[in-house]
Design an enzyme around this catalytic site. Structure first.
Site, PDB file in Angstrom:
ATOM      1  N   GLU A 178      59.761  -6.703  11.035  1.00  0.00           N
ATOM      2  CA  GLU A 178      58.509  -5.958  11.205  1.00  0.00           C
ATOM      3  C   GLU A 178      58.127  -5.963  12.681  1.00  0.00           C
ATOM      4  OE1 GLU A 178      56.079  -3.442  10.435  1.00  0.00           O
ATOM      5  OE2 GLU A 178      56.920  -4.245   8.604  1.00  0.00           O
ATOM      6  N   CYS A 179      57.720  -4.796  13.194  1.00  0.00           N
ATOM      7  CA  CYS A 179      57.449  -4.661  14.627  1.00  0.00           C
ATOM      8  C   CYS A 179      56.099  -5.256  15.024  1.00  0.00           C
ATOM      9  CB  CYS A 179      57.501  -3.203  15.042  1.00  0.00           C
ATOM     10  SG  CYS A 179      56.181  -2.199  14.324  1.00  0.00           S
ATOM     11  N   GLY A 180      55.207  -5.426  14.077  1.00  0.00           N
ATOM     12  CA  GLY A 180      53.891  -5.991  14.398  1.00  0.00           C
ATOM     13  C   GLY A 180      52.769  -4.987  14.214  1.00  0.00           C
TER      14      GLY A 180
END
Length: 208
Positions: A201-203
Site C-alpha cells: 500500500e502506497c499510503g
C-alpha cells in the site's frame, strides 16, 4: 449530507455496476475530483468519469520519478479525453531532493515514510485543500493490496469525503476489454517509488 447516504444499499445495488456508480455519484450534485497516477488501465476511470462530466478536475500527484512512457501516456490520454488535468508537484524537485539526500530510500529505510509524505501525501493534501471536493473517484481495485480487498466501492472518510471506487471489483481483463472497446491508450511502463512492491500500500488510501 453524506451522512444520510445509505451506503449499504448503494454498494449492494451499484457496487458491481461501474458506469451506474459513476452516474449515481455525479448525480449527487456535489463537487467531485478523480485522482490518477497514469498507471496501467487508468484511462478506464478517466474515460468513465469524463463521459458523464467532462470538466471534473483530474488530480495527478506527479512525484517526479515517473517513466518517460508514463509522461507520454499522461499527455496522450489527457489530450484524447480533453481532461481537466491539474498536476500537483512536490515542493522540491527530484533533482533538489537527490542532490541533498541521495537516491530514493529503500522500503526498509527509516527515511522512506518522509519520502512518501513529500512526493505523494503532501501534494494530495494540497490538492484537497485547493479543490475542496465532496466526492473522490479513485481507480483502486481489490486485487491491488490486502487493504483494498477489504474496501467497499463507496465509503465515507472521517472528514465526510465520499470515496468512490467504481472499478473495485474489475479484473485486468475487464479493464483491457474496456480500453479496446473505447479505443483508449494504455501504459505498462509504470513505477511507483513509494510502493516498491506490487502488493504494498502506497499510503494514500491508508491516510485517506
Amino acid at each position: 449530507m453524506s451522512s444520510s447516504l445509505n451506503l449499504s444499499q448503494v454498494n449492494t445495488e451499484l457496487g458491481h455496476n461501474a458506469p451506474g456508480l459513476v452516474q449515481w455519484a455525479l448525480g449527487l450534485g456535489k463537487s467531485a475530483i478523480v485522482t490518477t497516477n497514469f498507471r496501467p488501465f487508468e484511462a478506464v476511470i478517466l474515460h468513465m468519469v469524463a463521459q458523464v462530466q467532462p470538466d471534473v478536475p483530474v488530480i495527478w500527484m506527479d512525484n517526479g520519478y515517473n517513466t518517460e512512457a508514463t509522461y507520454r501516456f499522461a499527455d496522450e490520454v489527457t489530450r484524447q479525453l480533453g481532461l481537466n488535468l491539474r498536476t500537483y508537484l512536490p515542493l522540491r524537485s527530484r533533482a533538489h531532493r537527490e542532490a541533498v539526500e541521495g537516491p530514493t530510500p529503500a522500503l526498509d529505510d527509516p527515511r522512506h515514510a518522509a519520502f512518501t509524505e513529500e512526493v505523494k501525501l503532501e501534494p494530495f493534501a494540497r490538492a484537497l485543500r485547493e479543490t475542496a471536493p465532496q466526492v473522490w473517484f479513485t481507480a483502486l481495485r481489490a486485487t491491488d493490496s490486502a487493504v483494498r480487498a477489504q474496501m467497499e466501492p463507496v465509503s465515507i472518510n472521517p472528514d465526510g469525503l465520499i470515496k468512490v471506487a467504481p472499478l473495485l471489483h474489475w479484473s485486468s481483463k475487464d479493464l483491457y476489454d474496456y480500453c479496446e472497446k473505447h479505443g483508449l491508450p494504455n501504459n505498462f511502463d509504470y513505477v511507483d517509488p513509494t510502493k516498491g512492491e506490487a502488493q504494498r500500500e502506497c499510503g494514500l488510501h491508508l491516510a485517506h
